[in-house]
Design an enzyme around this catalytic site. Sequence first.
Site, mmCIF file in Angstrom:
data_model
loop_
_atom_site.group_PDB
_atom_site.id
_atom_site.type_symbol
_atom_site.label_atom_id
_atom_site.label_comp_id
_atom_site.label_asym_id
_atom_site.label_seq_id
_atom_site.Cartn_x
_atom_site.Cartn_y
_atom_site.Cartn_z
ATOM 1 N N LYS A 1 0.841 -1.211 0.000
ATOM 2 C CA LYS A 1 0.000 0.000 0.000
ATOM 3 C C LYS A 1 0.869 1.252 0.000
ATOM 4 O O LYS A 1 0.390 2.361 0.178
ATOM 5 C CB LYS A 1 -0.885 0.002 1.256
ATOM 6 C CG LYS A 1 -2.093 -0.925 1.186
ATOM 7 C CD LYS A 1 -2.707 -1.240 2.546
ATOM 8 C CE LYS A 1 -3.253 -0.147 3.326
ATOM 9 N NZ LYS A 1 -3.956 -0.601 4.554
ATOM 10 N N LYS B 1 2.726 2.198 2.252
ATOM 11 C CA LYS B 1 2.632 2.814 3.578
ATOM 12 C C LYS B 1 3.763 2.257 4.439
ATOM 13 O O LYS B 1 3.890 1.054 4.597
ATOM 14 C CB LYS B 1 1.286 2.472 4.246
ATOM 15 C CG LYS B 1 0.127 3.327 3.786
ATOM 16 C CD LYS B 1 -1.049 3.184 4.766
ATOM 17 C CE LYS B 1 -2.069 4.288 4.540
ATOM 18 N NZ LYS B 1 -3.137 4.292 5.536
HETATM 19 N N1 C2G Z 1 -10.245 7.094 9.254
HETATM 20 C C1 C2G Z 1 -11.215 8.028 9.626
HETATM 21 N N2 C2G Z 1 -10.851 9.297 9.864
HETATM 22 C C2 C2G Z 1 -9.557 9.681 9.768
HETATM 23 C C3 C2G Z 1 -8.561 8.747 9.402
HETATM 24 C C4 C2G Z 1 -8.934 7.436 9.151
HETATM 25 O O1 C2G Z 1 -12.414 7.688 9.721
HETATM 26 N N3 C2G Z 1 -9.245 10.973 10.025
HETATM 27 C C5 C2G Z 1 -10.681 5.718 8.977
HETATM 28 C C6 C2G Z 1 -10.377 5.270 7.546
HETATM 29 O O2 C2G Z 1 -11.391 5.734 6.642
HETATM 30 C C7 C2G Z 1 -10.392 3.758 7.706
HETATM 31 C C8 C2G Z 1 -9.826 3.567 9.129
HETATM 32 O O3 C2G Z 1 -9.978 4.819 9.814
HETATM 33 O O4 C2G Z 1 -11.732 3.266 7.657
HETATM 34 C C9 C2G Z 1 -8.369 3.172 9.119
HETATM 35 O O5 C2G Z 1 -7.659 4.153 8.380
HETATM 36 P P1 C2G Z 1 -6.186 3.769 7.845
HETATM 37 O O6 C2G Z 1 -5.410 3.175 8.960
HETATM 38 O O7 C2G Z 1 -5.655 4.941 7.089
HETATM 39 O O8 C2G Z 1 -6.521 2.558 6.871
HETATM 40 P P2 C2G Z 1 -6.387 2.526 5.265
HETATM 41 O O9 C2G Z 1 -5.014 2.851 4.878
HETATM 42 O O10 C2G Z 1 -7.515 3.332 4.729
HETATM 43 O O11 C2G Z 1 -6.574 0.960 4.991
HETATM 44 O O12 C2G Z 1 -8.326 -2.799 2.738
HETATM 45 C C10 C2G Z 1 -8.616 -1.509 3.225
HETATM 46 C C11 C2G Z 1 -7.371 -0.860 3.784
HETATM 47 O O13 C2G Z 1 -6.703 -1.714 4.696
HETATM 48 C C12 C2G Z 1 -7.762 0.442 4.497
#
Ligand code: C2G
Length: 134
Positions: free
Chosen positions: A44, A46
């Site tokens: 990803k 990341k």
């Molecule tokens: N999130 C949120 N508000 C934020 C940051 C994140 O609601 N300010 C939510 C994201 O939308 C997600 C969850 O928190 O639903 C986790 O965010 P991340 O750790 O950034 O995950 P992501 O990289 O989006 O990975 O297969 C799907 C992926 O694994 C999602």
Amino acid sequence: MKRVITYGTYDLFHIGHLNMLRRARALGDYLMVAISTDEFNTGKHKQCVYPYAHRAQIVEAIRFVDRVIPETSWEQKTEDIVNHSIDVFVIGDDWIGKFDFLKDYCEVIYLPRTESISTTAIKNTVQNGKSISR
Ligand code: C2G
């Protein structure tokens, strides 16, 4: 028993993550969280600050999280939903439309993200020696 699942990296755990998990749990009676492994995150593009073991334990310790499983691939969601008898898939609306194919297996809900907080913002803020605004 309405079973909910959500997926994410959950690095540098913050209020946006907590809001998402709280809202996800409120959609049912049981919440499973699939946390991206370090290897999957490389795919990803990341680079996590916390290793998978820490990210998983932090989320698992949350009172309204029932179980954490590893997310190792994009393709595992359908299998997870079937194998764990999931009723609701939920994720932030930054993914809106991306997982509609799961509607054949369960309800798909995209929830609004929490404004003005993100793992990237935290990294930048810490590097600049500032604090996160309330
Ligand atoms: N999130 C949120 N508000 C934020 C940051 C994140 O609601 N300010 C939510 C994201 O939308 C997600 C969850 O928190 O639903 C986790 O965010 P991340 O750790 O950034 O995950 P992501 O990289 O989006 O990975 O297969 C799907 C992926 O694994 C999602």
